[in-house]
Each structure stands twice: as structure tokens, then as C-alpha cells.
Design a protein around this motif. Sequence first.
Motif, PDB file in Angstrom:
ATOM      1  N   LEU A 186       0.823  -1.200   0.000  1.00 27.45           N
ATOM      2  CA  LEU A 186       0.000   0.000   0.000  1.00 27.45           C
ATOM      3  C   LEU A 186       0.866   1.262   0.000  1.00 27.45           C
ATOM      4  CD1 LEU A 186      -2.805   1.217   0.035  1.00 27.45           C
ATOM      5  CD2 LEU A 186      -2.768   1.061   2.530  1.00 27.45           C
ATOM      6  N   ARG A 187       1.940   1.244   0.740  1.00 24.92           N
ATOM      7  CA  ARG A 187       2.849   2.404   0.764  1.00 24.92           C
ATOM      8  C   ARG A 187       3.389   2.699  -0.636  1.00 24.92           C
ATOM      9  NH1 ARG A 187       8.640   2.713   3.758  1.00 24.92           N
ATOM     10  NH2 ARG A 187       9.152   4.808   3.099  1.00 24.92           N
ATOM     11  N   GLY A 188       3.738   1.666  -1.380  1.00 26.91           N
ATOM     12  CA  GLY A 188       4.216   1.844  -2.748  1.00 26.91           C
ATOM     13  C   GLY A 188       3.134   2.386  -3.662  1.00 26.91           C
ATOM     14  N   LYS A 189       1.911   1.920  -3.455  1.00 26.64           N
ATOM     15  CA  LYS A 189       0.792   2.417  -4.256  1.00 26.64           C
ATOM     16  C   LYS A 189       0.554   3.905  -4.004  1.00 26.64           C
ATOM     17  CE  LYS A 189      -1.754  -1.928  -4.492  1.00 26.64           C
ATOM     18  NZ  LYS A 189      -3.032  -2.587  -4.214  1.00 26.64           N
ATOM     19  N   ILE A 190       0.591   4.283  -2.752  1.00 22.82           N
ATOM     20  CA  ILE A 190       0.364   5.693  -2.405  1.00 22.82           C
ATOM     21  C   ILE A 190       1.504   6.557  -2.937  1.00 22.82           C
ATOM     22  CG2 ILE A 190       0.222   7.321  -0.467  1.00 22.82           C
ATOM     23  CD1 ILE A 190      -1.331   5.053   1.023  1.00 22.82           C
ATOM     24  N   THR A 191       2.731   6.084  -2.812  1.00 21.76           N
ATOM     25  CA  THR A 191       3.875   6.821  -3.359  1.00 21.76           C
ATOM     26  C   THR A 191       3.730   6.994  -4.865  1.00 21.76           C
ATOM     27  OG1 THR A 191       5.310   5.976  -1.600  1.00 21.76           O
ATOM     28  CG2 THR A 191       6.393   6.845  -3.570  1.00 21.76           C
ATOM     29  N   ALA A 192       3.338   5.930  -5.557  1.00 26.28           N
ATOM     30  CA  ALA A 192       3.145   6.013  -7.009  1.00 26.28           C
ATOM     31  C   ALA A 192       2.051   7.022  -7.345  1.00 26.28           C
ATOM     32  CB  ALA A 192       2.794   4.640  -7.569  1.00 26.28           C
ATOM     33  N   LEU A 193       0.961   6.997  -6.608  1.00 25.72           N
ATOM     34  CA  LEU A 193      -0.144   7.927  -6.849  1.00 25.72           C
ATOM     35  C   LEU A 193       0.322   9.381  -6.683  1.00 25.72           C
ATOM     36  CD1 LEU A 193      -3.167   8.530  -7.321  1.00 25.72           C
ATOM     37  CD2 LEU A 193      -3.468   8.299  -4.848  1.00 25.72           C
ATOM     38  N   VAL A 194       1.053   9.648  -5.615  1.00 27.18           N
ATOM     39  CA  VAL A 194       1.525  11.013  -5.353  1.00 27.18           C
ATOM     40  C   VAL A 194       2.498  11.455  -6.445  1.00 27.18           C
ATOM     41  CG1 VAL A 194       2.925  12.425  -3.770  1.00 27.18           C
ATOM     42  CG2 VAL A 194       1.117  10.934  -2.871  1.00 27.18           C
ATOM     43  N   MET A 195       3.471  10.611  -6.777  1.00 29.65           N
ATOM     44  CA  MET A 195       4.476  10.996  -7.775  1.00 29.65           C
ATOM     45  C   MET A 195       3.859  11.166  -9.161  1.00 29.65           C
ATOM     46  SD  MET A 195       6.998  11.438  -5.891  1.00 29.65           S
ATOM     47  CE  MET A 195       8.294  11.757  -7.049  1.00 29.65           C
ATOM     48  N   ILE A 196       2.963  10.277  -9.532  1.00 28.37           N
ATOM     49  CA  ILE A 196       2.312  10.392 -10.838  1.00 28.37           C
ATOM     50  C   ILE A 196       1.419  11.635 -10.866  1.00 28.37           C
ATOM     51  CG2 ILE A 196       0.549   9.330 -12.314  1.00 28.37           C
ATOM     52  CD1 ILE A 196       1.916   6.616 -11.724  1.00 28.37           C
ATOM     53  N   SER A 197       0.737  11.920  -9.774  1.00 32.70           N
ATOM     54  CA  SER A 197      -0.108  13.115  -9.725  1.00 32.70           C
ATOM     55  C   SER A 197       0.732  14.390  -9.836  1.00 32.70           C
ATOM     56  CB  SER A 197      -0.907  13.148  -8.419  1.00 32.70           C
ATOM     57  OG  SER A 197      -1.776  12.050  -8.363  1.00 32.70           O
ATOM     58  N   LEU A 198       1.859  14.422  -9.152  1.00 33.97           N
ATOM     59  CA  LEU A 198       2.745  15.590  -9.250  1.00 33.97           C
ATOM     60  C   LEU A 198       3.287  15.750 -10.665  1.00 33.97           C
ATOM     61  CD1 LEU A 198       4.733  15.329  -5.888  1.00 33.97           C
ATOM     62  CD2 LEU A 198       3.018  17.044  -6.511  1.00 33.97           C
ATOM     63  N   SER A 199       3.707  14.652 -11.264  1.00 37.59           N
ATOM     64  CA  SER A 199       4.235  14.701 -12.635  1.00 37.59           C
ATOM     65  C   SER A 199       3.166  15.152 -13.615  1.00 37.59           C
ATOM     66  CB  SER A 199       4.763  13.326 -13.050  1.00 37.59           C
ATOM     67  OG  SER A 199       5.824  12.934 -12.225  1.00 37.59           O
ATOM     68  N   ALA A 200       1.970  14.608 -13.471  1.00 37.49           N
ATOM     69  CA  ALA A 200       0.872  14.974 -14.368  1.00 37.49           C
ATOM     70  C   ALA A 200       0.502  16.446 -14.193  1.00 37.49           C
ATOM     71  CB  ALA A 200      -0.334  14.074 -14.106  1.00 37.49           C
ATOM     72  N   SER A 201       0.472  16.899 -12.958  1.00 40.63           N
ATOM     73  CA  SER A 201       0.146  18.311 -12.705  1.00 40.63           C
ATOM     74  C   SER A 201       1.187  19.226 -13.331  1.00 40.63           C
ATOM     75  CB  SER A 201       0.068  18.580 -11.200  1.00 40.63           C
ATOM     76  OG  SER A 201      -0.970  17.832 -10.638  1.00 40.63           O
ATOM     77  N   TRP A 202       2.448  18.889 -13.154  1.00 41.55           N
ATOM     78  CA  TRP A 202       3.505  19.698 -13.757  1.00 41.55           C
ATOM     79  C   TRP A 202       3.335  19.730 -15.274  1.00 41.55           C
ATOM     80  CZ3 TRP A 202       7.198  18.918 -17.417  1.00 41.55           C
ATOM     81  CH2 TRP A 202       8.122  19.945 -17.575  1.00 41.55           C
ATOM     82  N   MET A 203       3.048  18.574 -15.852  1.00 34.30           N
ATOM     83  CA  MET A 203       2.910  18.500 -17.301  1.00 34.30           C
ATOM     84  C   MET A 203       1.736  19.357 -17.787  1.00 34.30           C
ATOM     85  SD  MET A 203       2.550  15.199 -19.744  1.00 34.30           S
ATOM     86  CE  MET A 203       4.157  14.629 -19.288  1.00 34.30           C
ATOM     87  N   VAL A 204       0.632  19.298 -17.082  1.00 31.82           N
ATOM     88  CA  VAL A 204      -0.553  20.042 -17.503  1.00 31.82           C
ATOM     89  C   VAL A 204      -0.331  21.548 -17.370  1.00 31.82           C
ATOM     90  CG1 VAL A 204      -2.952  20.561 -16.866  1.00 31.82           C
ATOM     91  CG2 VAL A 204      -2.192  18.186 -17.077  1.00 31.82           C
ATOM     92  N   PHE A 205       0.275  21.987 -16.263  1.00 32.36           N
ATOM     93  CA  PHE A 205       0.351  23.420 -15.990  1.00 32.36           C
ATOM     94  C   PHE A 205       1.626  24.100 -16.498  1.00 32.36           C
ATOM     95  CE2 PHE A 205      -2.575  21.866 -12.669  1.00 32.36           C
ATOM     96  CZ  PHE A 205      -3.693  22.566 -13.079  1.00 32.36           C
ATOM     97  N   PHE A 206       2.716  23.362 -16.662  1.00 33.59           N
ATOM     98  CA  PHE A 206       3.981  24.019 -16.989  1.00 33.59           C
ATOM     99  C   PHE A 206       4.644  23.536 -18.278  1.00 33.59           C
ATOM    100  CE2 PHE A 206       3.646  24.146 -12.306  1.00 33.59           C
ATOM    101  CZ  PHE A 206       3.524  25.512 -12.161  1.00 33.59           C
ATOM    102  N   SER A 207       4.165  22.459 -18.847  1.00 32.99           N
ATOM    103  CA  SER A 207       4.800  21.903 -20.043  1.00 32.99           C
ATOM    104  C   SER A 207       4.423  22.696 -21.290  1.00 32.99           C
ATOM    105  CB  SER A 207       4.374  20.444 -20.216  1.00 32.99           C
ATOM    106  OG  SER A 207       4.895  19.938 -21.420  1.00 32.99           O
ATOM    107  N   THR A 208       5.348  22.737 -22.231  1.00 36.86           N
ATOM    108  CA  THR A 208       5.074  23.377 -23.521  1.00 36.86           C
ATOM    109  C   THR A 208       4.830  22.329 -24.605  1.00 36.86           C
ATOM    110  OG1 THR A 208       7.437  23.491 -23.997  1.00 36.86           O
ATOM    111  CG2 THR A 208       6.431  25.411 -22.928  1.00 36.86           C
ATOM    112  N   LEU A 209       4.613  21.091 -24.198  1.00 36.96           N
ATOM    113  CA  LEU A 209       4.343  20.023 -25.154  1.00 36.96           C
ATOM    114  C   LEU A 209       2.984  20.241 -25.823  1.00 36.96           C
ATOM    115  CD1 LEU A 209       5.483  16.943 -23.056  1.00 36.96           C
ATOM    116  CD2 LEU A 209       6.625  17.875 -25.068  1.00 36.96           C
ATOM    117  N   PRO A 210       2.821  19.717 -27.023  1.00 40.92           N
ATOM    118  CA  PRO A 210       1.501  19.808 -27.673  1.00 40.92           C
ATOM    119  C   PRO A 210       0.429  19.087 -26.842  1.00 40.92           C
ATOM    120  CG  PRO A 210       3.188  19.016 -29.210  1.00 40.92           C
ATOM    121  CD  PRO A 210       3.816  19.064 -27.857  1.00 40.92           C
ATOM    122  N   ALA A 211      -0.786  19.553 -26.975  1.00 40.61           N
ATOM    123  CA  ALA A 211      -1.897  18.991 -26.194  1.00 40.61           C
ATOM    124  C   ALA A 211      -2.054  17.495 -26.429  1.00 40.61           C
ATOM    125  CB  ALA A 211      -3.191  19.718 -26.531  1.00 40.61           C
TER     126      ALA A 211
END
Length: 127
Positions: free
Chosen positions: A73-98
Motif C-alpha cells: 500500500l505504501r508503494g501504491k500511495i507513493t506512485a499515486l503522489v508521484m504520478i499526480s505531481l508529474s501529471a500536474s507539472w505536465m498540464v500546468f507548466f509543459s510546452t508540449l503539444p496537447a
Amino acid sequence: MAYRNIFLIVFGWICVGLGIVGAVLPVMPTTVFLLIAAWAFAKGSPRLHGWLLDHPRLGSYIRDWELYGAIPLRGKITALVMISLSASWMVFFSTLPALAVGGTLAVLACVLVFIFTRPSAAPQSDI
């Protein structure tokens, strides 16, 4: 010893080394390299595979994955947090195409679905 076994043993040790680096550096994964090392050792050296499975800190996680596909469960929660942070960064700060952002988010969602559909622990026996 066959060349195949030597290759698998060397490959397994490289993965163990990368897993150790990943335990220290937050940008590198640990688990995936240790699981690959376990696979390589299982094919190339039963003795080294046994050593990895009997390791006092890592063995239970690898054994639970090999036998039951369990992710703690600890690994699952860590994965959720890290993936959420990465996704948020990508959505709000990335210059990649939509389309690239959307495709990446879809892959990350599939990864989370996979992770959270695995058991969190090995089944308990009724002894």
C-alpha cells in the motif's frame, strides 16, 4: 557456464546496481530494476535469485510480487503522489503539444489502474 547465464548474471548485477542508485536518487526507480534483476537471476543463477529473495530488506517485496503480484500500500500511495505531481507539472507548466500531454496522461492513468488493481499484500493463511 553458458554465455546466456553469464549475460543474465551480469545483467542482473547491473540492475541491482541501478536499483541501489535508485534508492538514493529520487529521479531513478528502484523497484523495477530489482524486479528485473530477480528475473535475470532466476533464469541465470538460482543461487543469486535465492540470495535476492532472502535479502533481509528487499526479499519480501520481491517474493510477494513474484508469487502474488502484490504491491504494498505504501508503494501504491507513493506512485499515486508521484504520478499526480508529474501529471500536474505536465498540464500546468509543459510546452508540449496537447496531444502529447493527453497521451501521456492516458498512459499514466493506465499505470495507476494497473497498480491499484494489484493486491496490497500476500494472502494470509488460516493456520
